[in-house]
Every structure is written in structure tokens, then in C-alpha cells.
Design an enzyme around this catalytic site. Structure first.
Site, PDB file in Angstrom:
ATOM      1  N   ARG A 182      -9.743  53.248  30.256  1.00 40.91           N
ATOM      2  CA  ARG A 182     -10.112  54.356  29.367  1.00 40.91           C
ATOM      3  C   ARG A 182      -9.696  55.713  29.935  1.00 40.91           C
ATOM      4  NH1 ARG A 182     -14.539  50.869  29.232  1.00 40.91           N
ATOM      5  NH2 ARG A 182     -14.942  49.925  27.194  1.00 40.91           N
ATOM      6  N   HIS A 235      -2.970  43.807  32.614  1.00 45.67           N
ATOM      7  CA  HIS A 235      -2.860  44.500  31.325  1.00 45.67           C
ATOM      8  C   HIS A 235      -2.937  45.995  31.564  1.00 45.67           C
ATOM      9  CE1 HIS A 235      -3.195  45.424  27.108  1.00 45.67           C
ATOM     10  NE2 HIS A 235      -3.375  44.158  26.757  1.00 45.67           N
ATOM     11  N   TYR A 287      -4.897  50.868  27.202  1.00 44.95           N
ATOM     12  CA  TYR A 287      -4.643  50.999  25.769  1.00 44.95           C
ATOM     13  C   TYR A 287      -4.284  52.435  25.378  1.00 44.95           C
ATOM     14  CZ  TYR A 287      -6.797  46.370  25.254  1.00 44.95           C
ATOM     15  OH  TYR A 287      -7.086  45.034  25.348  1.00 44.95           O
ATOM     16  N   HIS A 300       0.823  46.479  24.964  1.00 43.39           N
ATOM     17  CA  HIS A 300       1.126  46.617  23.547  1.00 43.39           C
ATOM     18  C   HIS A 300       2.318  47.559  23.422  1.00 43.39           C
ATOM     19  CE1 HIS A 300      -3.274  45.539  22.273  1.00 43.39           C
ATOM     20  NE2 HIS A 300      -2.720  44.634  23.065  1.00 43.39           N
ATOM     21  N   GLU A 346       3.505  42.381  24.201  1.00 46.60           N
ATOM     22  CA  GLU A 346       2.549  41.573  23.443  1.00 46.60           C
ATOM     23  C   GLU A 346       2.778  41.746  21.943  1.00 46.60           C
ATOM     24  OE1 GLU A 346      -2.283  41.212  22.687  1.00 46.60           O
ATOM     25  OE2 GLU A 346      -1.530  42.138  24.539  1.00 46.60           O
ATOM     26  N   ASP A 358      -0.326  36.544  21.376  1.00 46.07           N
ATOM     27  CA  ASP A 358      -1.752  36.532  21.072  1.00 46.07           C
ATOM     28  C   ASP A 358      -1.952  35.759  19.766  1.00 46.07           C
ATOM     29  OD1 ASP A 358      -4.232  37.503  19.712  1.00 46.07           O
ATOM     30  OD2 ASP A 358      -4.427  38.726  21.522  1.00 46.07           O
ATOM     31  N   HIS A 411      -3.509  37.874  16.874  1.00 42.63           N
ATOM     32  CA  HIS A 411      -2.519  38.815  16.352  1.00 42.63           C
ATOM     33  C   HIS A 411      -1.480  38.096  15.494  1.00 42.63           C
ATOM     34  CE1 HIS A 411      -3.335  41.734  19.957  1.00 42.63           C
ATOM     35  NE2 HIS A 411      -4.401  41.527  19.191  1.00 42.63           N
ATOM     36  N   HIS A 458      -2.559  34.929  24.869  1.00 42.26           N
ATOM     37  CA  HIS A 458      -3.968  35.250  24.680  1.00 42.26           C
ATOM     38  C   HIS A 458      -4.516  34.289  23.637  1.00 42.26           C
ATOM     39  CE1 HIS A 458      -3.180  39.691  25.988  1.00 42.26           C
ATOM     40  NE2 HIS A 458      -3.282  38.868  27.009  1.00 42.26           N
ATOM     41  N   ASP A 493      -7.044  43.023  13.407  1.00 44.18           N
ATOM     42  CA  ASP A 493      -7.117  42.658  14.828  1.00 44.18           C
ATOM     43  C   ASP A 493      -8.575  42.550  15.250  1.00 44.18           C
ATOM     44  OD1 ASP A 493      -6.773  42.228  17.497  1.00 44.18           O
ATOM     45  OD2 ASP A 493      -5.916  44.185  17.956  1.00 44.18           O
ATOM     46  N   HIS A 526     -10.914  39.663  17.089  1.00 43.75           N
ATOM     47  CA  HIS A 526     -10.971  38.368  17.751  1.00 43.75           C
ATOM     48  C   HIS A 526     -12.288  37.663  17.443  1.00 43.75           C
ATOM     49  CE1 HIS A 526      -8.091  40.004  21.110  1.00 43.75           C
ATOM     50  NE2 HIS A 526      -7.610  40.152  19.898  1.00 43.75           N
ATOM     51  N   GLU A 531      -9.592  36.306  25.361  1.00 45.24           N
ATOM     52  CA  GLU A 531     -10.111  37.652  25.122  1.00 45.24           C
ATOM     53  C   GLU A 531     -11.152  37.582  24.000  1.00 45.24           C
ATOM     54  OE1 GLU A 531      -6.316  40.535  26.056  1.00 45.24           O
ATOM     55  OE2 GLU A 531      -6.486  39.663  24.060  1.00 45.24           O
TER      56      GLU A 531
END
Length: 282
Positions: free
Chosen positions: A37, A69, A72, A109, A145, A179, A182, A216, A229, A231, A261
């Protein structure tokens, strides 16, 4: 071999990731290289790097079983050149953190056009950004991804991903993470045997299995083609349990990290054990 695990926490230090994975009964794991973050983070302490490597060795995690990863916050397709350069700098830092830890795969991503440029232009921006970062940091593979197709996010179809890989100019330093949520949201019906096989045939035709570096494993709350999106836990969404049994039994998913995830972390130990049972034929 099937390397099944989950995206685990690095709270308290990156060296805790392999310990958290081992506690789940995992034989693979994903992690953020830092607080995802925040743009900036302090450099690793030598003691943390050494402890990470020692804990991986102790619990049998090779570099083939770890899928890092990035944050984001990073948008490598940012149309604004100043902001994009900041994203490239942050991505290069993530690559370097992987290099320090001995982690070979950095999942990300691809990026978003923010509806300010065409898809084709944004694909070129993303490829150029990735190439620039890879030229600054050796040894680590940038793993694109596939996305769900929300908003202006690139990478929801295999044509996008194939173009990005080609345009980097250094495909040997690149790979793909698929994924399942996705893919389903983007229109690949993984819930049926026919849709599942069609998915793999298109991937092989347009990209090639040699580029598959991880997956994923997530069920999906949305319906096929919803571009949603969200999960779900394994077997509790619209993809369904049989699809994950089919996937784990598939030789095409051997020797790569297969990472949960799913939203309920309390189920991860159970989900990992279930997927392992599929792999062993039990």
C-alpha cells in the site's frame, strides 16, 4: 511435482513468509516484497535477507516454488510520462528486492490506459516500461498476470499478453501467471471440460506453455464473462470444484507455483490439503 500454496503475509519481516507458508502445509507461496500500500519502503536489512533464505532452505522452498507480487499501486501503462517513470522506478525496486532475496519470479498486473490512450498504445507503453526495469535489474523474470477486464486494465485476453511479451524485446526475461478467476471473468468458461481445454489450446497457440510461470487458483463470485474481479473459495463459486480437480491433475500445471488468493484465509490449510489430494489421486 505440484507446488501448491497461498499468498502469505510478510508482517513482521519478509523472512516470515516461508514460515507462514510452511504452517499452512504449503509447498509454494506468494508474497509482497514490501508493504504493497506504500510507494516506498526501507531497504532490506542483511539479517532479514539471510533469515528469508535460511527459512526457505529449512522448509524446502526453492526459487521455483516462490512467486513474489509487486504493489498494486504500480501502473506501468500510465499514460502520463512523469508518473509512468515513477512506476518504472518502483517496479525496478521490486525486481531488485526479489534479486536480493534470491526470488526469480515477480508477478504483476500489466497496467491500465486510464482511458487516455488506445489499447495498442498502452500495450506498447507497458512493454517499454517492463523492458526498462528489466534492463536495470538482472536475474529476475517479470511475470505478466492476466486480468479480469475491469475498466481500462490491459491483459484480459491472450492477444494483449502476447503483444506485451513480444514488444518487451527480451521474452526470455518474461513469463505469464494465469489467474483462474480473472480468466473466467474475462470469458473463458473453465467450469466445463470443453471450455477448460479451449482455454489451454488458445494459450498455447497465442503465447506458449514455455511462458507459463505460475497460476493463481481462485474460484469466482461472478459469472463467466462478467469482467468482475471477485475471488471466491475453492468450490464455492461459479467455476466449481471439478475445474480445480481437473487443473491440478493436468500435467501442464506441473512444477510451477499454484497459489491461492481465495478470500477466507481460515480455509487455506483445508484448501491446500484438498488440492494436494487431487494431485496425489486420493
Amino acid at each position: 511435482m505440484k507446488y501448491i500454496g497461498a499468498h502469505v503475509s510478510i508482517s513482521g519481516g519478509v523472512e516470515n513468509a516461508p514460515l507462514n507458508a510452511a504452517a499452512l502445509g504449503a509447498c509454494a507461496f506468494a508474497m509482497f516484497t514490501k508493504n504493497q500500500r506504500q510507494w516506498n519502503a526501507p531497504p532490506y536489512k542483511t539479517s532479514s535477507v539471510e533469515a528469508f533464505r535460511e527459512n526457505c532452505q529449512k522448509h524446502g522452498f526453492s526459487d521455483a516454488q516462490i512467486l513474489a507480487h509487486d504493489s498494486y499501486l504500480i501502473n506501468l501503462g500510465q499514460p502520463d510520462p512523469v508518473k509512468r517513470q515513477a512506476a518504472v522506478k518502483a517496479f525496478a525496486d521490486e525486481l531488485d528486492r526479489c534479486r536480493q532475496l534470491g526470488v526469480k519470479l515477480l508477478n504483476f498486473h500489466p497496467g491500465s490506459s486510464l482511458k487516455q490512450v488506445s489499447d495498442e498504445e498502452d500495450i506498447s507503453l507497458i512493454a517499454s516500461s517492463v523492458r526498462q526495469a528489466l534492463e536495470e535489474v538482472p536475474d529476475v523474470i517479470a511475470v505478466f498476470e492476466n486480468t479480469a477486464g475491469q475498466g481500462s486494465n490491459m491483459g484480459w485476453n491472450f492477444d494483449h499478453l502476447a503483444a506485451m511479451l513480444e514488444q518487451t524485446g527480451i521474452p526470455e526475461r518474461c513469463g505469464v501467471c494465469l489467474d483462474t478467476c480473472h480468466a473466467f471473468a474475462a470469458g473463458f468458461d473453465l467450469s466445463s471440460p470443453e471450455g477448460y481445454e479451449s482455454f489451454w489450446q488458445e494459450f498455447e497457440k497465442k503465447i506458449g506453455l514455455k511462458f507459463l510461470k505460475g497460476m493463481h487458483l481462485n474460484d469466482a463470485k461472478g459469472v463467466c464473462g462478467s469482467r468482475l474481479d471477485r475471488h471466491d473459495s475453492i468450490g464455492k463459486g461459479n467455476i466449481g470444484l471439478e475445474a480445480f480437480k481437473r487443473l491440478v491433475e493436468d500435467h501442464r500445471t506441473d512444477d510451477i507455483p499454484l497459489i491461492l488468493e481465495t478470500p477466507d484465509e481460515a480455509l487455506w490449510t483445508e484448501e491446500i490439503a484438498l488440492l494436494k489430494s487431487f494431485a496425489s489421486g486420493n
